[in-house]
Design an enzyme around this catalytic site. Structure first.
Site, PDB file in Angstrom:
ATOM      1  N   SER A 150       0.860  -1.183   0.000  1.00 40.22           N
ATOM      2  CA  SER A 150       0.000   0.000   0.000  1.00 40.22           C
ATOM      3  C   SER A 150       0.892   1.226   0.000  1.00 40.22           C
ATOM      4  O   SER A 150       2.071   1.162   0.382  1.00 40.22           O
ATOM      5  CB  SER A 150      -0.868   0.001   1.265  1.00 40.22           C
ATOM      6  OG  SER A 150      -1.531   1.246   1.449  1.00 40.22           O
ATOM      7  N   TYR A 174      -2.527  -1.284  10.371  1.00 43.23           N
ATOM      8  CA  TYR A 174      -2.456  -1.371   8.905  1.00 43.23           C
ATOM      9  C   TYR A 174      -1.139  -0.815   8.391  1.00 43.23           C
ATOM     10  O   TYR A 174      -0.457  -1.446   7.576  1.00 43.23           O
ATOM     11  CB  TYR A 174      -3.628  -0.596   8.304  1.00 43.23           C
ATOM     12  CG  TYR A 174      -3.752  -0.724   6.810  1.00 43.23           C
ATOM     13  CD1 TYR A 174      -4.295  -1.865   6.237  1.00 43.23           C
ATOM     14  CD2 TYR A 174      -3.339   0.299   5.970  1.00 43.23           C
ATOM     15  CE1 TYR A 174      -4.424  -1.985   4.862  1.00 43.23           C
ATOM     16  CE2 TYR A 174      -3.463   0.194   4.594  1.00 43.23           C
ATOM     17  CZ  TYR A 174      -4.008  -0.947   4.046  1.00 43.23           C
ATOM     18  OH  TYR A 174      -4.121  -1.060   2.680  1.00 43.23           O
TER      19      TYR A 174
END
Length: 261
Positions: free
Chosen positions: A143, A156
């Site tokens: 990401s 995350y």
């Protein structure tokens, strides 16, 4: 080896990014194993739609990646189903948004298990066969949050940074073995999950959905446009080709310019 003889496992592949990746591999003739934690009957129509456009075999594997036993069994199951595993796409991931001091420990543990530990288990199980054959591709879907941080996403962000580090380390270990290992780092991608989040944020903040998209979701992305899942799928296809043999240990951004700032 022709691409039609190559076998691919895409984790977390019954929706969003993973589904787009699996569909693209299938359409090009790869043998593809899709995966999620849902029972096969729950995704039967989706699997049929993938198989309809496929030129190779399509299989489905169920595993709860938060369970270490099921996680470690996934790649062996893929090899049993397809006969070999040439390409591994670690796409599965989950997240929760909360201040770190209020972050539930159970959620932290589950996010690490699904988003990081599962990639380790899959790579560990897939590498021996790839090294033995002298060819393999490992693609980790990280990401932009593997390169940048945002508040309230501690688990995350931590896992995506770790996935980038795992990618680089493994790439160095197998650099002379014919196996490449790369991470793709998308910005905000337009998926059904994001569409639901936009509607929820609009209600919470009293904004229009267009305002939520531009100010909250696309604020970090200079293009002010969502990445499409198909763009990520095409990058996976390129990285899976022989002409990408010199690309390894890379964290490749596809984020509308987010990390250029």
């Amino acid at each position: 080896m022709e691409q039609g003889n190559r076998a691919v496992l895409v984790t977390g592949s019954t929706s969003g990014i993973g589904l787009a990746i699996a569909r693209r591999y299938a359409a090009l003739g790869y043998d593809v194993a899709l995966h999620s934690f849902a029972a096969e009957a729950e995704v039967a129509d989706l699997l049929a739609s993938v198989a309809e456009g496929a030129a190779g075999r399509v299989r489905y594997l169920r595993a709860d990646l938060s369970d270490p036993v099921e996680s470690q069994a996934l790649v062996p199951a893929a090899i049993a189903a397809l006969g070999r595993l040439d390409i591994l796409v670690n796409n599965a991931g989950i997240q929760k948004v909360a201040p770190v001091e209020a972050f539930p420990v159970a959620d932290w543990d589950r996010i690490l298990a699904v988003s990081l530990d599962s990639a380790f288990h899959a790579i560990r199980a897939a590498l021996p066969g790839m090294v033995e054959r002298g060819w393999g591709r490992i693609i980790n879907i990280a990401s932009a949050h593997g390169l940048r941080a945002s508040p309230f996403k501690s688990a995350y962000v931590a896992t995506k940074h770790a996935v980038v580090g795992l990618t680089k380390s493994v790439a160095l270990e197998v650099a002379e073995k014919g196996v490449t290992v790369n991470a793709i780092c998308p910005g905000y991608v337009w998926t059904p999950l994001v569409a639901r989040q936009v509607a929820d944020q609009a209600r919470v903040h009293g904004l229009s959905e267009d305002e939520v998209v531009r100010t909250i979701f696309l604020g970090p992305q200079p293009t002010k446009a969502f990445v499409q899942p198909e763009e990520i799928a095409e990058l996976c296809i390129y990285l899976s080709g022989d002409m990408a043999r010199s690309i390894t240990g890379s964290a490749i951004s596809i984020d509308g310019g987010w990390t250029a700032k």
